[in-house]
Design a protein around this motif. Structure first.
Motif, PDB file in Angstrom:
ATOM      1  N   VAL A  69     -13.897  -1.544 -24.607  1.00 21.84           N
ATOM      2  CA  VAL A  69     -14.454  -1.191 -25.913  1.00 21.84           C
ATOM      3  C   VAL A  69     -14.615   0.322 -26.003  1.00 21.84           C
ATOM      4  N   LEU A  70     -14.123   0.902 -27.078  1.00 24.22           N
ATOM      5  CA  LEU A  70     -14.231   2.336 -27.291  1.00 24.22           C
ATOM      6  C   LEU A  70     -15.475   2.656 -28.106  1.00 24.22           C
ATOM      7  N   TRP A  71     -16.123   3.759 -27.778  1.00 23.79           N
ATOM      8  CA  TRP A  71     -17.344   4.161 -28.478  1.00 23.79           C
ATOM      9  C   TRP A  71     -17.105   4.322 -29.980  1.00 23.79           C
ATOM     10  N   ARG A  72     -15.996   4.962 -30.353  1.00 20.54           N
ATOM     11  CA  ARG A  72     -15.750   5.206 -31.778  1.00 20.54           C
ATOM     12  C   ARG A  72     -15.550   3.901 -32.548  1.00 20.54           C
ATOM     13  N   ASP A  73     -15.049   2.863 -31.863  1.00 22.19           N
ATOM     14  CA  ASP A  73     -14.911   1.568 -32.519  1.00 22.19           C
ATOM     15  C   ASP A  73     -16.250   0.831 -32.570  1.00 22.19           C
ATOM     16  N   PHE A  74     -17.006   0.953 -31.488  1.00 19.22           N
ATOM     17  CA  PHE A  74     -18.298   0.284 -31.414  1.00 19.22           C
ATOM     18  C   PHE A  74     -19.262   0.781 -32.483  1.00 19.22           C
ATOM     19  N   VAL A  75     -19.289   2.097 -32.726  1.00 21.31           N
ATOM     20  CA  VAL A  75     -20.271   2.677 -33.638  1.00 21.31           C
ATOM     21  C   VAL A  75     -19.859   2.545 -35.097  1.00 21.31           C
ATOM     22  N   ARG A  76     -18.679   2.023 -35.340  1.00 22.93           N
ATOM     23  CA  ARG A  76     -18.178   1.968 -36.714  1.00 22.93           C
ATOM     24  C   ARG A  76     -19.163   1.283 -37.656  1.00 22.93           C
TER      25      ARG A  76
END
Length: 222
Positions: A69-76
């Motif tokens: 899981v990528l941070w930028r995807d998680f925080v979307r």
């Protein structure tokens, strides 16, 4: 014969130099500790053999993390205002994290799953990271994270974005606060790929900017 003796002494000198110079100072430096970043998918608690009740010396926690899981995807769809982040418990944040577009319904790749053992020596903390920040340790308070983001957005280089990150102590948490759906950064102990030295829960924070209403100038009196 004399030639043979000189050759023998030379060989000894060369062997000694190779022994002394064989390893460089860089080779003696300890390797950098391994870091695990991603979403908690499981938390297991174990007791030492023969123990029937929980205790500081008997408990052993194992945290399983999906590093896919990528941070930028998680925080979307996870980042909240500083005020909301300050009120959020780890239970509420974890519940929302499990429904993230980066995690819900996504198959787990066994090759991208990592585990870390936690014990009484593992340091736990919660910090707040900007939704646009993928690399730093974040801030100790939601307000600090928002101020750092505002400084970056305004282009103000007189106040480094990292200054606010040391303004307060990190929010304390315990192993009971660790739940699937939380984003964590885990630093393993140097030379130990099994036990965690630090575990930090990172909650994403966004800077909510309230638009200012334009004020029409009063019409001149006649």
């Amino acid at each position: 014969m004399s030639f043979t003796r000189r050759s023998g002494k030379t060989s000894v000198v060369i062997a000694t130099l190779l022994l002394v110079c064989g390893s460089s100072p860089a080779d003696d430096k300890p390797a950098a500790p391994e870091t695990i970043s991603g979403l908690i998918v499981n938390v297991d608690k174990y007791l030492a053999s023969g123990q029937t009740a929980a205790g500081a010396a008997a408990e052993r926690w194992v945290v399983t993390v999906s590093t896919d899981v990528l941070w930028r995807d998680f925080v979307r769809d996870q980042a909240v205002s500083p005020e909301q982040a300050a009120k959020n418990s780890t239970t509420r944040a974890a519940s929302k994290g499990r429904k993230s577009v980066a995690s819900e319904g996504q198959p787990l790749d066994s090759a991208l799953i990592a585990t870390a053992d936690l014990d009484s020596q593992t340091k736990l903390a919660m910090r707040y990271r900007l939704s646009t920040d993928e690399a730093t340790q974040g801030a100790t308070t939601p307000e600090g994270a928002a101020k750092a983001e505002a400084a970056v957005d305004s282009g103000d280089t007189t106040k480094p974005a990292t200054a606010s990150r040391t303004a307060a102590k990190p929010r304390a948490i315990t192993t009971k606060d660790l739940k699937p759906g939380l984003w964590v950064e885990i630093e393993m102990r140097p030379g130990d790929s099994k036990h965690a030295q630090t575990l930090t829960v990172l909650q994403p924070v966004e800077d909510v900017k309230v638009p200012t209403e334009s004020v029409k100038p009063a019409s001149p009196s006649k």
